[in-house]
Scaffold this active site. Structure first.
Site, PDB file in Angstrom:
ATOM      1  N   HIS A  63       3.585   3.784  22.490  1.00 24.62           N
ATOM      2  CA  HIS A  63       2.925   5.095  22.601  1.00 24.62           C
ATOM      3  C   HIS A  63       3.513   6.121  21.632  1.00 24.62           C
ATOM      4  O   HIS A  63       2.782   6.938  21.046  1.00 24.62           O
ATOM      5  CB  HIS A  63       3.037   5.583  24.048  1.00 24.62           C
ATOM      6  CG  HIS A  63       2.296   6.856  24.311  1.00 24.62           C
ATOM      7  ND1 HIS A  63       0.948   6.986  24.081  1.00 24.62           N
ATOM      8  CD2 HIS A  63       2.729   8.063  24.767  1.00 24.62           C
ATOM      9  CE1 HIS A  63       0.576   8.214  24.399  1.00 24.62           C
ATOM     10  NE2 HIS A  63       1.635   8.890  24.806  1.00 24.62           N
ATOM     11  N   LYS A  76       0.812  -1.224   0.000  1.00 27.95           N
ATOM     12  CA  LYS A  76       0.000   0.000   0.000  1.00 27.95           C
ATOM     13  C   LYS A  76       0.849   1.279   0.000  1.00 27.95           C
ATOM     14  O   LYS A  76       0.418   2.302  -0.525  1.00 27.95           O
ATOM     15  CB  LYS A  76      -0.956   0.000   1.195  1.00 27.95           C
ATOM     16  CG  LYS A  76      -2.071  -1.020   1.062  1.00 27.95           C
ATOM     17  CD  LYS A  76      -3.062  -0.925   2.212  1.00 27.95           C
ATOM     18  CE  LYS A  76      -4.103  -2.022   2.114  1.00 27.95           C
ATOM     19  NZ  LYS A  76      -5.139  -1.927   3.142  1.00 27.95           N
ATOM     20  N   GLY A 120      -4.281   1.103  17.926  1.00 24.90           N
ATOM     21  CA  GLY A 120      -3.300   0.842  16.873  1.00 24.90           C
ATOM     22  C   GLY A 120      -2.796   2.145  16.279  1.00 24.90           C
ATOM     23  O   GLY A 120      -3.469   3.183  16.377  1.00 24.90           O
ATOM     24  N   ALA A 121      -1.613   2.073  15.683  1.00 27.77           N
ATOM     25  CA  ALA A 121      -1.035   3.279  15.062  1.00 27.77           C
ATOM     26  C   ALA A 121      -0.265   2.908  13.799  1.00 27.77           C
ATOM     27  O   ALA A 121       0.631   3.639  13.383  1.00 27.77           O
ATOM     28  CB  ALA A 121      -0.134   4.005  16.057  1.00 27.77           C
ATOM     29  N   ALA A 174      -3.181   0.502   9.143  1.00 24.77           N
ATOM     30  CA  ALA A 174      -4.631   0.262   9.222  1.00 24.77           C
ATOM     31  C   ALA A 174      -5.311   1.381   9.999  1.00 24.77           C
ATOM     32  O   ALA A 174      -6.383   1.865   9.614  1.00 24.77           O
ATOM     33  CB  ALA A 174      -4.900  -1.093   9.864  1.00 24.77           C
TER      34      ALA A 174
END
Ligand code: ATR
Length: 281
Positions: free
Chosen positions: A165, A77, A138-139, A142
């Site tokens: 974090h 992607k 999540g980071a 997605a």
């Protein structure tokens, strides 16, 4: 005098595919074949495997052979984002492209994942996002792909929390102009949210992100962007703590419908396709 007319150009079947690695398990060909039959669009949609170091060459070959568009999945992607000559606003915000449309020399890059998620929550599950408190876990790619479409629904707040974090802080910096977007340490999540979205890869390992069950209330929608035959570990955990759980199969179908619309200008019906797919999982 000869009056030969040819209709070959009109009846030619347009070629589309989903490119990824691995790609054998992709459900996109099944979904798009159903959309095409339902809307009477003359197209073929295949799986297009690409070597990990061969995304560009594979896309170029597909375009040369007359291909009209691609869905792009893991792990390409970001490469698709770099390749696109034009980007939609939502693709730019996502920093990733899941849909390419080829038109002459132009390669339009779009990202339909976020709108797929929002449509599945708002229309299919019938749960408004407007004025709700939303937690996004999540980071990675997605999570990033769904932030702008979620904010577009005007939630009261959108809190991003991630195991690492620092990555959540980095992600939030990309959207620093958005006052409704907040970041919180996973371990410090104490409030109950209306909607909790799992955009981590934890379900792939049958794990649950380390969050307090207090984030779930009796009316909370716990949405896992993953799907499978059985409920994911996250869904089971959420349900145990009173939430309503939903997996990401609807998001898959809705992002496909949005790509189909971008390519063909026709919006397919999704409910029957979703039901069939669920049955066949
Ligand atoms: P994707 O493009 O699918 O988002 P990614 O960029 O590799 O994939 O991101 C995976 C995400 O899932 C990350 O937010 C990751 O957290 P870290 O940043 O701490 O690595 C998260 N993740 C993966 N496994 C997890 C687990 N077992 N528990 C919690 N979070 C997890």
């Amino acid at each position: 005098m000869s009056a030969i007319s040819t209709t070959a150009a009109k009846t030619e079947t347009d070629q589309y595919a989903v490119i990824g690695n691995p790609i054998e398990h992709s459900k996109s060909p099944e979904i798009h074949a159903r959309f095409a039959a339902q809307t009477q669009q003359n197209l073929q949609y295949d799986r297009l495997p690409a070597p990990l170091d061969g995304f560009l060459a594979t896309v170029q070959g597909f375009v040369r052979s007359g291909g009209k568009g691609l869905n792009v999945t893991v792990p390409f992607k970001l490469e698709a984002y770099a390749l696109a000559t034009t980007l939609t606003e939502r693709a730019r915000a996502a920093g990733a492209v899941n849909t390419l449309k080829f038109d002459g020399g132009n390669m339009l890059g779009d990202n339909t994942d976020g709108v797929g998620l929002v449509t599945d929550i708002v229309r299919n599950a019938g749960i408004a996002i407007a004025n709700k408190s939303v937690l996004l876990l999540g980071a990675g790619g997605a999570a990033r792909g769904v932030i702008l479409p979620l904010l577009g629904e005007q939630p009261a707040r959108l809190v991003v929390a991630n195991r690492t974090h620092a990555k959540a802080l980095d992600l939030a910096r990309r959207f620093s102009a958005q006052p409704r977007l907040k970041v919180c340490e996973l371990a410090e999540l104490e409030d109950t949210f209306d909607i909790v979205i799992n955009a981590t890869a934890a379900s792939l390992a049958s794990e649950v992100p380390p969050i307090s069950p207090r984030v779930f209330g009796a009316q909370t929608l716990a949405y896992d962007m993953m799907y499978g035959k059985e409920p994911t570990a996250f869904m089971r955990f959420a349900k145990q703590h009173g939430a309503i759980a939903r997996d990401g199969l609807g998001m898959l179908v809705e992002q496909a419908a949005e790509s189909f619309y971008l390519w063909r200008g026709v919006r397919p019906e999704t409910a029957a396709v979703f039901a069939e797919l669920r049955e066949r999982l």
